[in-house]
Design a protein around this motif. Structure first.
Motif, mmCIF file in Angstrom:
data_model
loop_
_atom_site.group_PDB
_atom_site.id
_atom_site.type_symbol
_atom_site.label_atom_id
_atom_site.label_comp_id
_atom_site.label_asym_id
_atom_site.label_seq_id
_atom_site.Cartn_x
_atom_site.Cartn_y
_atom_site.Cartn_z
ATOM 1 N N GLN A 108 125.412 112.131 31.313
ATOM 2 C CA GLN A 108 124.787 110.812 31.407
ATOM 3 C C GLN A 108 124.063 110.621 32.728
ATOM 4 O OE1 GLN A 108 124.632 108.765 28.670
ATOM 5 N NE2 GLN A 108 123.064 107.829 29.948
ATOM 6 N N GLY A 109 124.613 111.148 33.811
ATOM 7 C CA GLY A 109 123.961 111.004 35.111
ATOM 8 C C GLY A 109 122.598 111.680 35.145
ATOM 9 N N THR A 110 122.522 112.875 34.584
ATOM 10 C CA THR A 110 121.253 113.604 34.547
ATOM 11 C C THR A 110 120.249 112.862 33.677
ATOM 12 O OG1 THR A 110 122.383 115.707 34.886
ATOM 13 C CG2 THR A 110 120.173 115.811 33.944
ATOM 14 N N GLU A 111 120.691 112.398 32.528
ATOM 15 C CA GLU A 111 119.791 111.669 31.630
ATOM 16 C C GLU A 111 119.344 110.352 32.260
ATOM 17 O OE1 GLU A 111 117.280 110.860 28.592
ATOM 18 O OE2 GLU A 111 118.213 112.761 29.088
ATOM 19 N N ASP A 112 120.235 109.671 32.949
ATOM 20 C CA ASP A 112 119.864 108.423 33.626
ATOM 21 C C ASP A 112 118.807 108.685 34.698
ATOM 22 O OD1 ASP A 112 121.671 107.037 32.057
ATOM 23 O OD2 ASP A 112 123.185 106.832 33.649
ATOM 24 N N ARG A 113 118.985 109.745 35.473
ATOM 25 C CA ARG A 113 118.003 110.098 36.505
ATOM 26 C C ARG A 113 116.651 110.414 35.880
ATOM 27 N NH1 ARG A 113 119.360 114.672 40.460
ATOM 28 N NH2 ARG A 113 117.490 113.894 41.475
ATOM 29 N N ARG A 114 116.687 111.170 34.799
ATOM 30 C CA ARG A 114 115.440 111.534 34.108
ATOM 31 C C ARG A 114 114.710 110.281 33.626
ATOM 32 N NH1 ARG A 114 114.909 113.374 28.378
ATOM 33 N NH2 ARG A 114 112.801 114.154 28.232
ATOM 34 N N GLN A 115 115.460 109.369 33.023
ATOM 35 C CA GLN A 115 114.850 108.133 32.522
ATOM 36 C C GLN A 115 114.342 107.257 33.663
ATOM 37 O OE1 GLN A 115 113.921 107.579 29.487
ATOM 38 N NE2 GLN A 115 114.868 109.510 28.863
ATOM 39 N N GLN A 116 115.034 107.263 34.783
ATOM 40 C CA GLN A 116 114.589 106.499 35.941
ATOM 41 C C GLN A 116 113.247 107.034 36.447
ATOM 42 O OE1 GLN A 116 116.939 106.937 39.512
ATOM 43 N NE2 GLN A 116 116.260 104.972 40.298
ATOM 44 N N LEU A 117 113.121 108.363 36.535
ATOM 45 C CA LEU A 117 111.861 108.954 36.990
ATOM 46 C C LEU A 117 110.734 108.666 35.998
ATOM 47 C CD1 LEU A 117 113.105 112.362 38.429
ATOM 48 C CD2 LEU A 117 112.487 110.287 39.675
ATOM 49 N N ARG A 118 111.038 108.776 34.728
ATOM 50 C CA ARG A 118 110.020 108.462 33.712
ATOM 51 C C ARG A 118 109.597 107.003 33.816
ATOM 52 N NH1 ARG A 118 109.321 112.020 29.452
ATOM 53 N NH2 ARG A 118 108.982 110.318 28.001
ATOM 54 N N GLY A 119 110.566 106.131 34.126
ATOM 55 C CA GLY A 119 110.272 104.712 34.294
ATOM 56 C C GLY A 119 109.337 104.455 35.467
ATOM 57 N N ARG A 120 109.510 105.231 36.525
ATOM 58 C CA ARG A 120 108.628 105.082 37.687
ATOM 59 C C ARG A 120 107.190 105.468 37.331
ATOM 60 N NH1 ARG A 120 111.474 107.853 42.807
ATOM 61 N NH2 ARG A 120 109.602 107.042 43.836
ATOM 62 N N ILE A 121 107.027 106.528 36.548
ATOM 63 C CA ILE A 121 105.685 106.933 36.107
ATOM 64 C C ILE A 121 105.115 105.870 35.170
ATOM 65 C CG2 ILE A 121 104.369 108.638 34.772
ATOM 66 C CD1 ILE A 121 105.137 109.603 37.529
ATOM 67 N N ARG A 122 105.945 105.374 34.267
ATOM 68 C CA ARG A 122 105.498 104.333 33.339
ATOM 69 C C ARG A 122 105.032 103.093 34.121
ATOM 70 N NH1 ARG A 122 109.787 104.540 30.452
ATOM 71 N NH2 ARG A 122 109.037 106.234 29.174
#
Length: 183
Positions: A108-122
């Motif tokens: 979950q931590g890795t997936e949360d980080r990935r989604q956070q980075l994608r959110g920054r690009i979005r």
């Protein structure tokens, strides 16, 4: 950690990223052999293949996070931030070419980080649209997806192209397809 152990770990992660990009089902033994290490050495550090994969993706996320921070996506002018981002992320994509889809069960931590980075690009793409840098009549997700795809294309189809030139090309191609006609 001893200096030789650090070098071995770095070598393993770098090699693992490249091997898994070519063959997502590669075994630890195969990755170890490619890295010039005994598989027992690898298993001492990573008990399972999934543990090795998680370490690879954490390294990829660390590098991407650093690029996003240095690009200053929320502070710098959109054009400047976009170029900085692309120039920084192309080498990261080359260094860590494996895809997240190769993870069977990301923690979950890795997936949360990935989604956070994608959110920054979005959020950056949204900012670009709101400021008139990208066309508002193009779906926002298309602009983000085009950016991702152009980065991959520059990083992997043209592996010898230097990052500043790759950034110039990606930005130009992105703007020709999604840029405002007046930009």
């Amino acid at each position: 950690m001893r200096a030789d152990a650090c070098r071995n770990l770095d070598n393993l992660l770098q090699t693992g990223a490249k091997v898994l990009a070519r063959d997502p089902s590669a075994s630890i033994a195969h990755i170890a052999a490619e890295a010039g290490l005994d598989r027992r050495t690898v298993y001492r550090r990573f008990a399972t293949r999934e543990a090795l994969l998680l370490a690879l993706f954490e390294a990829k996320l660390d590098a991407a996070e650093q690029v996003l921070d240095e690009a200053r996506l929320t502070e710098a002018p959109v054009a400047v931030a976009l170029h900085r981002y692309v120039e920084g992320i192309v080498p990261v994509s080359r260094q860590w070419p494996m895809e997240f889809s190769s993870l069977e069960s990301p923690d979950q931590g890795t997936e949360d980080r990935r989604q956070q980075l994608r959110g920054r690009i979005r959020a950056f793409v949204d900012r670009g649209i709101d400021e008139g840098f990208f066309r508002a009549d193009v779906p926002r997700e298309w602009v983000r997806k085009m950016l991702d795809d152009l980065v991959k294309l520059a990083a992997h189809s043209e592996p010898l192209m230097d990052p500043p030139k790759a950034a110039d090309l990606v930005v130009e191609m992105l703007l020709k397809g999604a840029g405002c006609r007046t930009a």
